[in-house]
Design a protein around this motif. Sequence first.
Motif, PDB file in Angstrom:
ATOM      1  N   GLU A  32       1.728   9.194  -6.053  1.00 43.37           N
ATOM      2  CA  GLU A  32       2.012  10.570  -5.640  1.00 43.37           C
ATOM      3  C   GLU A  32       3.186  11.171  -6.409  1.00 43.37           C
ATOM      4  OE1 GLU A  32       2.601  10.458  -1.424  1.00 43.37           O
ATOM      5  OE2 GLU A  32       0.511   9.914  -1.034  1.00 43.37           O
ATOM      6  N   GLU A  33       4.163  10.350  -6.737  1.00 42.21           N
ATOM      7  CA  GLU A  33       5.349  10.827  -7.456  1.00 42.21           C
ATOM      8  C   GLU A  33       5.120  10.938  -8.961  1.00 42.21           C
ATOM      9  OE1 GLU A  33       8.333  11.994  -6.210  1.00 42.21           O
ATOM     10  OE2 GLU A  33       7.180  11.909  -4.345  1.00 42.21           O
ATOM     11  N   GLY A  34       3.953  10.548  -9.415  1.00 43.76           N
ATOM     12  CA  GLY A  34       3.628  10.689 -10.829  1.00 43.76           C
ATOM     13  C   GLY A  34       4.208   9.602 -11.725  1.00 43.76           C
ATOM     14  N   ILE A  35       4.529   8.469 -11.143  1.00 40.09           N
ATOM     15  CA  ILE A  35       5.015   7.344 -11.944  1.00 40.09           C
ATOM     16  C   ILE A  35       3.884   6.912 -12.873  1.00 40.09           C
ATOM     17  CG2 ILE A  35       5.865   4.947 -11.862  1.00 40.09           C
ATOM     18  CD1 ILE A  35       7.818   7.017 -10.666  1.00 40.09           C
ATOM     19  N   GLU A  36       4.211   6.688 -14.115  1.00 43.46           N
ATOM     20  CA  GLU A  36       3.201   6.261 -15.081  1.00 43.46           C
ATOM     21  C   GLU A  36       2.733   4.843 -14.757  1.00 43.46           C
ATOM     22  OE1 GLU A  36       1.580   7.798 -17.594  1.00 43.46           O
ATOM     23  OE2 GLU A  36       2.560   9.637 -16.943  1.00 43.46           O
ATOM     24  N   PRO A  37       1.426   4.632 -14.660  1.00 50.08           N
ATOM     25  CA  PRO A  37       0.930   3.283 -14.381  1.00 50.08           C
ATOM     26  C   PRO A  37       1.345   2.279 -15.463  1.00 50.08           C
ATOM     27  CG  PRO A  37      -0.903   4.831 -14.692  1.00 50.08           C
ATOM     28  CD  PRO A  37       0.357   5.602 -14.768  1.00 50.08           C
ATOM     29  N   LEU A  38       1.529   2.758 -16.682  1.00 50.05           N
ATOM     30  CA  LEU A  38       1.962   1.878 -17.767  1.00 50.05           C
ATOM     31  C   LEU A  38       3.351   1.301 -17.481  1.00 50.05           C
ATOM     32  CD1 LEU A  38       1.240   0.744 -20.563  1.00 50.05           C
ATOM     33  CD2 LEU A  38       2.326   2.753 -21.557  1.00 50.05           C
ATOM     34  N   MET A  39       4.223   2.105 -16.892  1.00 50.49           N
ATOM     35  CA  MET A  39       5.567   1.634 -16.563  1.00 50.49           C
ATOM     36  C   MET A  39       5.520   0.557 -15.470  1.00 50.49           C
ATOM     37  SD  MET A  39       8.911   3.839 -15.492  1.00 50.49           S
ATOM     38  CE  MET A  39       8.698   3.915 -13.733  1.00 50.49           C
ATOM     39  N   ALA A  63       0.833  -1.205   0.000  1.00 52.57           N
ATOM     40  CA  ALA A  63       0.000   0.000   0.000  1.00 52.57           C
ATOM     41  C   ALA A  63       0.871   1.259   0.000  1.00 52.57           C
ATOM     42  CB  ALA A  63      -0.930   0.002   1.210  1.00 52.57           C
ATOM     43  N   GLN A  64       1.917   1.252   0.802  1.00 49.38           N
ATOM     44  CA  GLN A  64       2.815   2.410   0.866  1.00 49.38           C
ATOM     45  C   GLN A  64       3.521   2.633  -0.468  1.00 49.38           C
ATOM     46  OE1 GLN A  64       5.279   1.194   4.156  1.00 49.38           O
ATOM     47  NE2 GLN A  64       4.073   2.358   5.660  1.00 49.38           N
TER      48      GLN A  64
END
Length: 115
Positions: free
Chosen positions: A17-24, A9-10
Amino acid sequence: MSGQIKKTAQALSYFEEEGIEPLMLNGMFSWVFTAISKLKFSSDGSVTNSKLIELRIFGTTQELVKTSLTRLSSKQVEASLIKIKEIDLICKGLRIGDPWLEINRFVFGISRLFN
């Protein structure tokens, strides 16, 4: 994939929050589950370090893959690959949905299986 739901979860919260692309992130799951699938459905049931390296599985991920092979049934591996493909289509806008919601569902499902 280690079954640590709180850490899962963390990590997911941090990535979002850091804007990592879900695709990555989904791509990493695709890579690991493709390797699990190839090993699970291979005619030779043995898992060697050379096979893992050939599938580009290194370091601590090797243990996760080995554990997955024993804990996940063939149907669970197939269902995971289908879900990963669905998330991929959502990330690319080819299917309607929220990629982060679907990644959370997938990851927590896997985490619960290993817990």
